[in-house]
Design an enzyme around this catalytic site. Structure first.
Site, PDB file in Angstrom:
ATOM      1  N   TYR A  70      -0.631  -6.680  -0.519  1.00  0.00           N
ATOM      2  CA  TYR A  70      -1.219  -5.351  -0.423  1.00  0.00           C
ATOM      3  C   TYR A  70      -2.687  -5.402  -0.841  1.00  0.00           C
ATOM      4  O   TYR A  70      -3.549  -4.761  -0.224  1.00  0.00           O
ATOM      5  CB  TYR A  70      -0.430  -4.391  -1.321  1.00  0.00           C
ATOM      6  CG  TYR A  70      -0.791  -2.932  -1.183  1.00  0.00           C
ATOM      7  CD1 TYR A  70      -0.677  -2.282   0.045  1.00  0.00           C
ATOM      8  CD2 TYR A  70      -1.215  -2.186  -2.275  1.00  0.00           C
ATOM      9  CE1 TYR A  70      -0.983  -0.942   0.163  1.00  0.00           C
ATOM     10  CE2 TYR A  70      -1.521  -0.845  -2.161  1.00  0.00           C
ATOM     11  CZ  TYR A  70      -1.405  -0.228  -0.940  1.00  0.00           C
ATOM     12  OH  TYR A  70      -1.707   1.099  -0.827  1.00  0.00           O
ATOM     13  N   HIS A  78      -6.573   6.496   8.297  1.00  0.00           N
ATOM     14  CA  HIS A  78      -6.501   5.138   7.743  1.00  0.00           C
ATOM     15  C   HIS A  78      -5.059   4.661   7.764  1.00  0.00           C
ATOM     16  O   HIS A  78      -4.668   3.927   8.668  1.00  0.00           O
ATOM     17  CB  HIS A  78      -7.088   5.121   6.327  1.00  0.00           C
ATOM     18  CG  HIS A  78      -7.088   3.773   5.697  1.00  0.00           C
ATOM     19  ND1 HIS A  78      -6.640   3.552   4.423  1.00  0.00           N
ATOM     20  CD2 HIS A  78      -7.471   2.586   6.175  1.00  0.00           C
ATOM     21  CE1 HIS A  78      -6.762   2.257   4.141  1.00  0.00           C
ATOM     22  NE2 HIS A  78      -7.255   1.660   5.185  1.00  0.00           N
ATOM     23  N   CYS A  84      -5.367   8.254  -1.265  1.00  0.00           N
ATOM     24  CA  CYS A  84      -4.755   6.929  -1.191  1.00  0.00           C
ATOM     25  C   CYS A  84      -5.809   5.833  -1.245  1.00  0.00           C
ATOM     26  O   CYS A  84      -5.738   4.918  -2.044  1.00  0.00           O
ATOM     27  CB  CYS A  84      -3.936   6.780   0.081  1.00  0.00           C
ATOM     28  SG  CYS A  84      -2.468   7.790   0.035  1.00  0.00           S
ATOM     29  N   HIS A  85      -6.765   5.898  -0.358  1.00  0.00           N
ATOM     30  CA  HIS A  85      -7.765   4.836  -0.305  1.00  0.00           C
ATOM     31  C   HIS A  85      -9.182   5.395  -0.260  1.00  0.00           C
ATOM     32  O   HIS A  85     -10.112   4.694   0.107  1.00  0.00           O
ATOM     33  CB  HIS A  85      -7.494   3.908   0.883  1.00  0.00           C
ATOM     34  CG  HIS A  85      -6.107   3.342   0.864  1.00  0.00           C
ATOM     35  ND1 HIS A  85      -5.087   3.886   1.594  1.00  0.00           N
ATOM     36  CD2 HIS A  85      -5.577   2.324   0.155  1.00  0.00           C
ATOM     37  CE1 HIS A  85      -3.973   3.210   1.334  1.00  0.00           C
ATOM     38  NE2 HIS A  85      -4.238   2.265   0.481  1.00  0.00           N
ATOM     39  N   GLY A  86      -9.345   6.683  -0.588  1.00  0.00           N
ATOM     40  CA  GLY A  86     -10.674   7.250  -0.796  1.00  0.00           C
ATOM     41  C   GLY A  86     -11.479   7.568   0.451  1.00  0.00           C
ATOM     42  O   GLY A  86     -12.665   7.244   0.510  1.00  0.00           O
TER      43      GLY A  86
END
Lengths: 430, 182
Positions: free
Chosen positions: A295, B122, B146-148
């Site tokens: 991940y 994303h 989650c990932h900005g």
């Protein structure tokens, strides 16, 4: 198999069966008198331990399946019913959920042992490749199984991972719709995941059979990395390794039971005790620990590849991450051809040994980075930068260091035989 | 005589046998394919799933500056009644500097109403910023935790790993206060 010469058994019932279907002869040959290098250390226990964990998972899984309902409205509650109302349901579920973790612990040690002692090298390349296939199947099975309780992490983990396929150009979106059986992760998805989660363990079992078959054709590697030359170098599998494997297995199972009975949720995520909600994403989505290094590699790629100063992009950041993640495992398939050094064991390859230990540290560091939020900072350094550095080392190890060492590395003197190595070791101890 | 027949068969029979083998293999492949396709296609969305593919929404309770989330095809759809300032901001952006180049006009039916699929492009998380008090990101639209990824008041990606703007679903105005999505 079994068409060769056969010795008579004294027991008439055994003899009656064996003369018609030589299963007893087969077991005697492959697990009784089977010659095995006599210098195994405890790292050689983990194949057998992984086998025991596979059986544990299948047995607990089958009884859990009798109580579980694969429907979005009922799945979460059916798992809670297993925990509260079903006889021993709590124990079987905790054995199954922690069993997955301990299966992965055993398999990771098994894989890194193979890398350290050069077990992937000829003539064991196919044995190694079958092992990587087993690992991939395990990842798929574990991922799908984690979706079944239909908690928040189940749902969002499934969403994030299935969306990886949407990174593929052109075919991405239709593939994701096909995987889902709809336009989002929903009841059709849960249903098919349950069907596949029941199927895949038996596929794993079949590949494990091939893996063991291939092992019994070329024989085990050993810590010295040299082939047995005479009877002095080997002992029979039974009783020497049946007892050594059992002894190691007991220690492993004690550790497993500690988690099952005293810290059953330690390796899980509290968010998965919240029923799945398609409208609310958990603040921090993390996969199970055994996926974390991969991940981290997925998230490390945040740049796109294209022609500079233009809008032309060949590989988007998203696709790049997906390629890196799958590539990280795909490299294991070709490891026997990336490392062509004639000496197997890291005991006699000081440089390989150093770089390999760095790889293990790197892999653990990637696991830590994968567990943290994307914008986390450690000692003033953004973790995303460290993720990129660790990913770079991971790929450099396989693609640069291994081929260079194959050509350049000078080795320590190898012992004449396994027997000599064992004697020399005993002498130095006394 | 017998000898001649064998030689005859060999000379002619080989090509005939090859032809038969190729034909059999070709028919076999078509047969396997025609059986395999239903198995593959059965995993695609079923008719009842497809039948649920439109949703009607009553817009009358939504105040200016307010957003709501509705479900469409199992996904969240954000409907925002934008303020004058938000519309102005969305319009004034230089399109050529965007990650996914789209002007605000291409993304709306009526300037006041922004309708976008609430799924981060994303990896499919639901961005926050719809409810009052939630973080709206650096560009006043939505923020994916989650990932900005940051989205603007037109739902366009401005910063972060997402490659595309929030998708605009097909929708039409049935009246001034009612839309049909899908």
């Amino acid at each position: 198999m079994g068409s060769g010469q056969r010795e008579k058994f004294d027991n008439p019932v055994v003899e009656w069966v064996d003369s018609r279907l030589p299963v007893f002869t087969l077991m005697q040959r492959e697990y009784g008198s089977f010659p095995v290098p006599k210098n195994f250390n405890y790292f050689w226990n983990f194949g057998a331990i992984a086998g025991v964990m596979l059986v544990t998972m299948i047995v607990t899984g089958i009884v859990l399946a009798m109580q579980y309902t694969a429907h979005t409205d009922l799945a979460f509650d059916s798992v809670e019913r297993i925990m509260r109302d079903v006889n021993f349901g709590w124990m079987l579920r905790y054995m199954h959920s922690n069993g997955a973790s301990f299966f992965f612990i055993a398999v990771y040690i098994h894989i890194f042992r193979g890398m350290y002692y050069g077990s992937y090298k000829g003539p064991r390349e196919l044995l190694w490749i079958l092992g990587v296939v087993i690992f991939l199947l395990m990842m798929a099975t574990a991922f799908i199984g984690y979706v079944l309780p239909w908690g928040q992490m189940s749902y969002w983990g499934a969403t994030v991972i299935t969306n990886l396929f949407s990174a593929l150009p052109l075919v991405g979106e239709p593939i994701v719709t096909w995987l889902w059986g709809g336009f989002s992760v929903d009841n059709p998805t849960l249903n098919r995941f349950f069907a596949l989660h029941y199927l895949l363990p038996f596929v794993i079992f079949a590949v494990v059979f091939l893996h063991v078959w291939a092992l019994h054709i070329c024989g085990s590697n050993n810590p010295e990395g040299i082939e047995p030359k005479s009877e002095q170098d080997t002992v029979s599998f039974h009783p020497y390794y049946t007892i050594k494997d059992s002894f190691g297995l007991l220690f492993f199972l004690v550790l497993y039971c500690l988690f099952v009975f005293f810290a059953p949720d330690y390796l899980g995520h509290p968010d998965n005790y919240i029923p799945a909600d398609p409208l609310v994403t958990p603040a921090h989505i993390v996969p199970e620990w055994y996926f974390l290094p991969f991940y981290a590699i997925l998230r490390a790629i945040t740049f796109e590849i294209g022609i500079p100063f233009t809008d032309i992009v060949f590989i988007t950041a998203k696709l790049g991450g997906v390629i890196a993640m799958f590539g990280a495992i795909a490299l294991w398939f070709v490891m026997p051809w990336l490392d062509t050094h004639p000496v197997r064991s890291a005991r006699y390859r000081p440089l390989y040994r150093t770089f390999f230990i760095l790889l293990v540290i790197d892999f653990v560091a990637l696991g830590y980075i994968g567990s943290q939020a994307a914008d986390a900072v450690l000692f003033g350094l953004p973790l995303s930068v460290m993720g990129l550095i660790c990913t770079a080392y991971y790929f450099a190890f396989f693609l640069v260091i291994l081929p260079v060492l194959s050509k350049k590395e000078k080795v320590k003197t190898l012992p004449n035989s396994i027997h000599d190595a064992v004697l020399a070791k005993n002498k130095s101890h006394s | 005589m017998a000898k001649a027949t064998t030689a005859d068969n060999k000379a002619h029979g080989e090509s005939r046998r090859d032809f038969l083998q190729l034909t059999a293999a070709a028919f076999g492949a078509v047969g396997v394919g025609s059986v395999a396709w239903p198995l593959v296609d059965t995993m695609n969305p079923a008719k009842d799933t497809l039948a649920l593919s439109t949703t009607e929404v009553d817009l009358s309770p939504i105040q200016v500056g307010q957003s709501i989330t509705v479900m469409w095809r199992g996904k969240p759809v954000f409907i925002r009644r934008r303020t004058e300032a938000e519309i102005e901001e969305a319009r004034s952006v230089d399109v050529s500097g965007l990650i996914d180049k789209q002007s605000d006009a291409e993304r709306i039916e009526r300037p006041e109403w922004l309708v976008v699929v609430g799924i981060c492009t994303h990896l499919g998380c639901v961005p926050v910023g719809t409810k009052t008090g939630e973080v709206k990101g650096d560009y006043g639209g939505w923020f994916c935790p989650c990932h900005g990824s940051h989205y603007d008041t037109s739902g366009r990606i401005r910063k972060g790993p997402a490659p595309k703007n929030l998708a605009v679903p097909d929708y039409e105005f049935l009246s001034d206060t009612r839309i049909k999505i899908g």
